[in-house]
Design an enzyme around this catalytic site. Structure first.
Site, mmCIF file in Angstrom:
data_model
loop_
_atom_site.group_PDB
_atom_site.id
_atom_site.type_symbol
_atom_site.label_atom_id
_atom_site.label_comp_id
_atom_site.label_asym_id
_atom_site.label_seq_id
_atom_site.Cartn_x
_atom_site.Cartn_y
_atom_site.Cartn_z
ATOM 1 N N HIS A 83 65.199 74.840 50.567
ATOM 2 C CA HIS A 83 65.158 74.192 52.009
ATOM 3 C C HIS A 83 65.820 75.273 52.828
ATOM 4 O O HIS A 83 65.601 75.507 53.935
ATOM 5 C CB HIS A 83 65.550 72.909 52.048
ATOM 6 C CG HIS A 83 64.582 71.879 51.938
ATOM 7 N ND1 HIS A 83 63.608 71.565 52.573
ATOM 8 C CD2 HIS A 83 64.476 70.694 50.933
ATOM 9 C CE1 HIS A 83 62.922 70.692 52.266
ATOM 10 N NE2 HIS A 83 63.509 69.939 51.178
ATOM 11 N N GLN A 94 66.957 69.630 56.676
ATOM 12 C CA GLN A 94 66.231 68.415 56.817
ATOM 13 C C GLN A 94 66.761 67.530 57.894
ATOM 14 O O GLN A 94 66.152 66.582 58.327
ATOM 15 C CB GLN A 94 66.100 67.756 55.435
ATOM 16 C CG GLN A 94 65.431 68.476 54.791
ATOM 17 C CD GLN A 94 65.402 67.708 53.127
ATOM 18 O OE1 GLN A 94 66.209 68.024 52.412
ATOM 19 N NE2 GLN A 94 64.362 67.037 53.036
ATOM 20 N N GLY A 96 68.449 64.446 46.915
ATOM 21 C CA GLY A 96 69.116 65.701 47.445
ATOM 22 C C GLY A 96 68.751 65.724 49.055
ATOM 23 O O GLY A 96 67.641 65.104 49.380
ATOM 24 N N HIS A 98 65.088 72.611 44.530
ATOM 25 C CA HIS A 98 64.391 72.230 45.606
ATOM 26 C C HIS A 98 65.335 72.188 46.644
ATOM 27 O O HIS A 98 64.728 72.778 47.921
ATOM 28 C CB HIS A 98 64.232 70.888 45.408
ATOM 29 C CG HIS A 98 63.442 70.021 46.513
ATOM 30 N ND1 HIS A 98 62.019 69.700 46.382
ATOM 31 C CD2 HIS A 98 63.723 69.548 47.685
ATOM 32 C CE1 HIS A 98 61.665 68.931 47.728
ATOM 33 N NE2 HIS A 98 62.721 69.019 48.403
ATOM 34 N N GLU A 99 66.262 72.174 46.977
ATOM 35 C CA GLU A 99 67.482 71.831 47.828
ATOM 36 C C GLU A 99 67.909 73.467 48.454
ATOM 37 O O GLU A 99 67.909 73.559 49.624
ATOM 38 C CB GLU A 99 68.719 71.161 47.769
ATOM 39 C CG GLU A 99 68.324 69.569 47.248
ATOM 40 C CD GLU A 99 67.531 68.828 48.424
ATOM 41 O OE1 GLU A 99 67.590 69.167 49.505
ATOM 42 O OE2 GLU A 99 66.692 68.360 47.876
ATOM 43 N N CYS A 120 60.032 64.733 48.209
ATOM 44 C CA CYS A 120 60.828 65.412 49.346
ATOM 45 C C CYS A 120 60.787 64.398 50.391
ATOM 46 O O CYS A 120 60.034 63.735 50.810
ATOM 47 C CB CYS A 120 60.326 66.775 49.769
ATOM 48 S SG CYS A 120 61.143 67.744 51.055
ATOM 49 N N LEU A 121 62.081 64.154 50.898
ATOM 50 C CA LEU A 121 62.680 63.181 51.851
ATOM 51 C C LEU A 121 61.766 63.289 53.219
ATOM 52 O O LEU A 121 61.511 62.838 54.014
ATOM 53 C CB LEU A 121 64.064 63.126 52.150
ATOM 54 C CG LEU A 121 64.787 62.560 50.973
ATOM 55 C CD1 LEU A 121 66.381 62.261 51.517
ATOM 56 C CD2 LEU A 121 64.045 61.170 50.818
#
Length: 182
Positions: free
Chosen positions: A135, A51, A46, A131-132, A89-90
């Site tokens: 963010h 981000q 995701g 998670h997303e 996480c990216l």
């Protein structure tokens, strides 16, 4: 294509709550397309708009064979069941930490065209949706950890090759930017 370089831990944009999307237009579709390309290149599950430096409530996801976008998401939890397992996480590349999440979730929001959407997920999909959405509220998965796990995670982050403890200088653009509050 829009520049969708992934912002790393420490960038202040990752801690800012996002504004709801109000224009379901060509710009939103272009942003989503670029984010999908970035997500595929980074081999993630995701990617949320903050981000990539855009403070709008939208994310894209690639979980198993399910690929999509969710705009202005709201999460509901049908039960109290939890899962505990590795999460990454990216914005913190290469690091994974056990994090407790809800096992099941119902995510409601909109498509890129403004049509109502509902995604029912369990397991890894539920983890990704939570998670997303976090963010979009300026919450990182570190914030979901107990004190000991968070301490261990912060040590690993400080040791990571990509980490810099230099404060980022954020410069305000004099030009209107996509994703800014109006």
């Amino acid at each position: 294509m829009i520049d969708t370089s992934v912002r790393l831990f420490g960038d202040p944009v990752l801690r800012q709550p996002c504004s709801p999307v109000v224009d379901f237009d060509r710009e939103l579709a272009k942003l989503a397309k670029s984010m999908h390309a970035t997500l595929a290149r980074e081999e993630g599950a995701g990617l949320a708009a903050p981000q990539v430096g855009v403070l709008q409530r939208m994310f894209v996801f690639h979980v198993d064979r399910l690929r999509g976008e969710l705009v202005n998401p709201v999460l509901e939890f049908p039960d109290e069941e939890e899962q505990d397992g590795p999460e990454g996480c990216l914005s913190m590349p290469g690091l994974y930490f056990d994090t407790i999440r809800r096992q099941n979730v119902v995510a409601r929001g909109f498509s890129l065209k403004g049509d109502p959407v509902q995604i029912v997920g369990s397991g890894f999909l539920a983890r990704c949706l939570q998670h997303e959405t976090d963010h979009l509220d300026g919450v990182l998965f570190l914030d979901r950890m107990d004190r000991e796990r968070k301490r261990e995670a912060m040590l690993a982050i400080r040791r990571a090759e990509w980490f810099s403890d230099e404060p980022l200088r954020v410069k305000e653009s004099p030009h209107p930017m996509f994703g800014r509050n109006r």
